[in-house]
Design a protein around this motif. Structure first.
Motif, PDB file in Angstrom:
ATOM      1  N   PRO A  11      14.164 -37.003  35.042  1.00  0.00           N
ATOM      2  CA  PRO A  11      13.129 -36.232  34.339  1.00  0.00           C
ATOM      3  C   PRO A  11      12.120 -37.094  33.581  1.00  0.00           C
ATOM      4  N   GLU A  12      12.563 -38.174  32.949  1.00  0.00           N
ATOM      5  CA  GLU A  12      11.636 -39.032  32.212  1.00  0.00           C
ATOM      6  C   GLU A  12      10.608 -39.672  33.155  1.00  0.00           C
ATOM      7  N   HIS A  13      11.060 -40.106  34.319  1.00  0.00           N
ATOM      8  CA  HIS A  13      10.139 -40.697  35.291  1.00  0.00           C
ATOM      9  C   HIS A  13       9.224 -39.635  35.886  1.00  0.00           C
ATOM     10  N   GLN A  14       9.742 -38.455  36.130  1.00  0.00           N
ATOM     11  CA  GLN A  14       8.900 -37.352  36.610  1.00  0.00           C
ATOM     12  C   GLN A  14       7.766 -37.099  35.618  1.00  0.00           C
ATOM     13  N   ARG A  15       8.135 -37.060  34.332  1.00  0.00           N
ATOM     14  CA  ARG A  15       7.152 -36.789  33.281  1.00  0.00           C
ATOM     15  C   ARG A  15       6.100 -37.888  33.211  1.00  0.00           C
ATOM     16  N   ILE A  16       6.535 -39.149  33.222  1.00  0.00           N
ATOM     17  CA  ILE A  16       5.569 -40.242  33.053  1.00  0.00           C
ATOM     18  C   ILE A  16       4.673 -40.375  34.275  1.00  0.00           C
ATOM     19  N   ILE A  17       5.190 -40.145  35.463  1.00  0.00           N
ATOM     20  CA  ILE A  17       4.347 -40.196  36.666  1.00  0.00           C
ATOM     21  C   ILE A  17       3.262 -39.123  36.570  1.00  0.00           C
ATOM     22  N   GLY A  18       3.647 -37.911  36.232  1.00  0.00           N
ATOM     23  CA  GLY A  18       2.661 -36.835  36.094  1.00  0.00           C
ATOM     24  C   GLY A  18       1.665 -37.094  34.988  1.00  0.00           C
ATOM     25  N   THR A  19       2.148 -37.586  33.852  1.00  0.00           N
ATOM     26  CA  THR A  19       1.276 -37.856  32.706  1.00  0.00           C
ATOM     27  C   THR A  19       0.271 -38.965  33.007  1.00  0.00           C
ATOM     28  N   LEU A  20       0.749 -40.086  33.570  1.00  0.00           N
ATOM     29  CA  LEU A  20      -0.162 -41.196  33.869  1.00  0.00           C
ATOM     30  C   LEU A  20      -1.151 -40.825  34.968  1.00  0.00           C
ATOM     31  N   MET A  21      -0.684 -40.110  35.981  1.00  0.00           N
ATOM     32  CA  MET A  21      -1.598 -39.702  37.044  1.00  0.00           C
ATOM     33  C   MET A  21      -2.664 -38.743  36.518  1.00  0.00           C
ATOM     34  N   ASN A  22      -2.289 -37.859  35.622  1.00  0.00           N
ATOM     35  CA  ASN A  22      -3.264 -36.939  35.052  1.00  0.00           C
ATOM     36  C   ASN A  22      -4.293 -37.688  34.216  1.00  0.00           C
ATOM     37  N   ALA A  23      -3.847 -38.677  33.449  1.00  0.00           N
ATOM     38  CA  ALA A  23      -4.780 -39.490  32.657  1.00  0.00           C
ATOM     39  C   ALA A  23      -5.745 -40.234  33.577  1.00  0.00           C
ATOM     40  N   TYR A  24      -5.228 -40.772  34.656  1.00  0.00           N
ATOM     41  CA  TYR A  24      -6.068 -41.497  35.615  1.00  0.00           C
ATOM     42  C   TYR A  24      -7.081 -40.555  36.272  1.00  0.00           C
ATOM     43  N   ALA A  25      -6.620 -39.407  36.746  1.00  0.00           N
ATOM     44  CA  ALA A  25      -7.524 -38.443  37.392  1.00  0.00           C
ATOM     45  C   ALA A  25      -8.601 -37.976  36.423  1.00  0.00           C
ATOM     46  N   SER A  26      -8.271 -37.856  35.161  1.00  0.00           N
ATOM     47  CA  SER A  26      -9.217 -37.381  34.151  1.00  0.00           C
ATOM     48  C   SER A  26     -10.266 -38.419  33.789  1.00  0.00           C
ATOM     49  N   LYS A  46       7.473 -34.341  45.040  1.00  0.00           N
ATOM     50  CA  LYS A  46       6.758 -34.358  46.319  1.00  0.00           C
ATOM     51  C   LYS A  46       6.651 -35.776  46.888  1.00  0.00           C
ATOM     52  N   LEU A  47       6.533 -36.779  46.021  1.00  0.00           N
ATOM     53  CA  LEU A  47       6.572 -38.165  46.498  1.00  0.00           C
ATOM     54  C   LEU A  47       7.930 -38.460  47.125  1.00  0.00           C
ATOM     55  N   LYS A  48       8.993 -38.001  46.483  1.00  0.00           N
ATOM     56  CA  LYS A  48      10.335 -38.203  47.036  1.00  0.00           C
ATOM     57  C   LYS A  48      10.476 -37.496  48.384  1.00  0.00           C
ATOM     58  N   ALA A  49      10.043 -36.251  48.460  1.00  0.00           N
ATOM     59  CA  ALA A  49      10.167 -35.480  49.700  1.00  0.00           C
ATOM     60  C   ALA A  49       9.343 -36.094  50.830  1.00  0.00           C
ATOM     61  N   PHE A  50       8.224 -36.712  50.482  1.00  0.00           N
ATOM     62  CA  PHE A  50       7.383 -37.359  51.493  1.00  0.00           C
ATOM     63  C   PHE A  50       8.156 -38.466  52.199  1.00  0.00           C
ATOM     64  N   CYS A  70       2.771 -46.417  45.743  1.00  0.00           N
ATOM     65  CA  CYS A  70       2.552 -47.008  47.064  1.00  0.00           C
ATOM     66  C   CYS A  70       3.022 -46.042  48.143  1.00  0.00           C
ATOM     67  N   ILE A  71       2.289 -46.026  49.234  1.00  0.00           N
ATOM     68  CA  ILE A  71       2.612 -45.188  50.377  1.00  0.00           C
ATOM     69  C   ILE A  71       2.679 -46.090  51.604  1.00  0.00           C
ATOM     70  N   GLN A  72       3.765 -45.983  52.342  1.00  0.00           N
ATOM     71  CA  GLN A  72       3.897 -46.810  53.543  1.00  0.00           C
ATOM     72  C   GLN A  72       3.113 -46.199  54.701  1.00  0.00           C
ATOM     73  N   ALA A  73       2.388 -47.058  55.397  1.00  0.00           N
ATOM     74  CA  ALA A  73       1.654 -46.685  56.605  1.00  0.00           C
ATOM     75  C   ALA A  73       2.155 -47.592  57.724  1.00  0.00           C
ATOM     76  N   PHE A  74       1.435 -47.627  58.834  1.00  0.00           N
ATOM     77  CA  PHE A  74       1.884 -48.414  59.984  1.00  0.00           C
ATOM     78  C   PHE A  74       0.687 -49.061  60.660  1.00  0.00           C
ATOM     79  N   SER A  75       0.834 -50.352  60.989  1.00  0.00           N
ATOM     80  CA  SER A  75      -0.205 -51.074  61.711  1.00  0.00           C
ATOM     81  C   SER A  75       0.079 -51.014  63.204  1.00  0.00           C
TER      82      SER A  75
END
Length: 158
Positions: A11-26, A46-50, A70-75
């Motif tokens: 829960p603490e990581h869920q909260r901080i990810i959402g909080t920091l992302m919201n600050a960045y988006a804002s 949703k990051l976990k489910a991805f 980070c999101i993994q892609a493929f070359s």
């Protein structure tokens, strides 16, 4: 400062990810518009489910100083994974203290350990401080052939 991998179930990581992302988006560099409360509350799950995401957190004592998603892609040219650094966030009070290089170096170590052939990221042309920081740790604009120019990042909203 410690760099840790976020636990999307904590829960603490869920909260901080959402909080920091919201600050960045804002912020103007993130588009200047807050995230919806639903996104703030469900992003980590949703990051976990991805399944192809990893988040690194910079922590000092009980304070979170920043994150890198980070999101993994493929070359298809190398037939190997690529790690895209999708978000880089450093809280204002910690800027200039080496937080971004530290968490980006953790992402690089992860990319090397998982057989990635390269790291990618996006940066706004007008974000001169971020561009300087990325250049200092070895990032360059992407091009295959200088005569063809640099690659451009385009999108189409759905």
């Amino acid at each position: 400062m410690d760099i840790i991998v976020a636990d999307y179930d904590l829960p603490e990581h869920q909260r901080i990810i959402g909080t920091l992302m919201n600050a960045y988006a804002s912020d103007e560099m993130g588009g200047g518009e807050a995230l919806s409360e639903e996104v703030v509350q469900t992003l980590a799950a949703k990051l976990k489910a991805f399944g192809k995401a990893i988040t690194f957190l910079a922590v000092e004592g009980e304070h979170y100083l920043g994150l890198v998603n980070c999101i993994q892609a493929f070359s298809t040219f190398k037939a190997k994974p690529i790690l895209n650094i999708h978000d880089v966030i450093v809280v204002e009070s910690a800027r200039g203290r080496g937080v971004a290089p530290a968490i980006m170096n953790a992402a690089e170590a992860h990319a090397r350990a998982t057989g990635c052939c390269k790291l990618t990221l996006e940066v706004l042309e007008g974000n001169a401080s971020a561009r300087r920081a990325y250049e200092k740790i070895g990032y360059t604009p992407y091009e295959l052939d200088p005569e063809m120019g640099r690659a451009m990042f385009w999108h189409k909203i759905l």
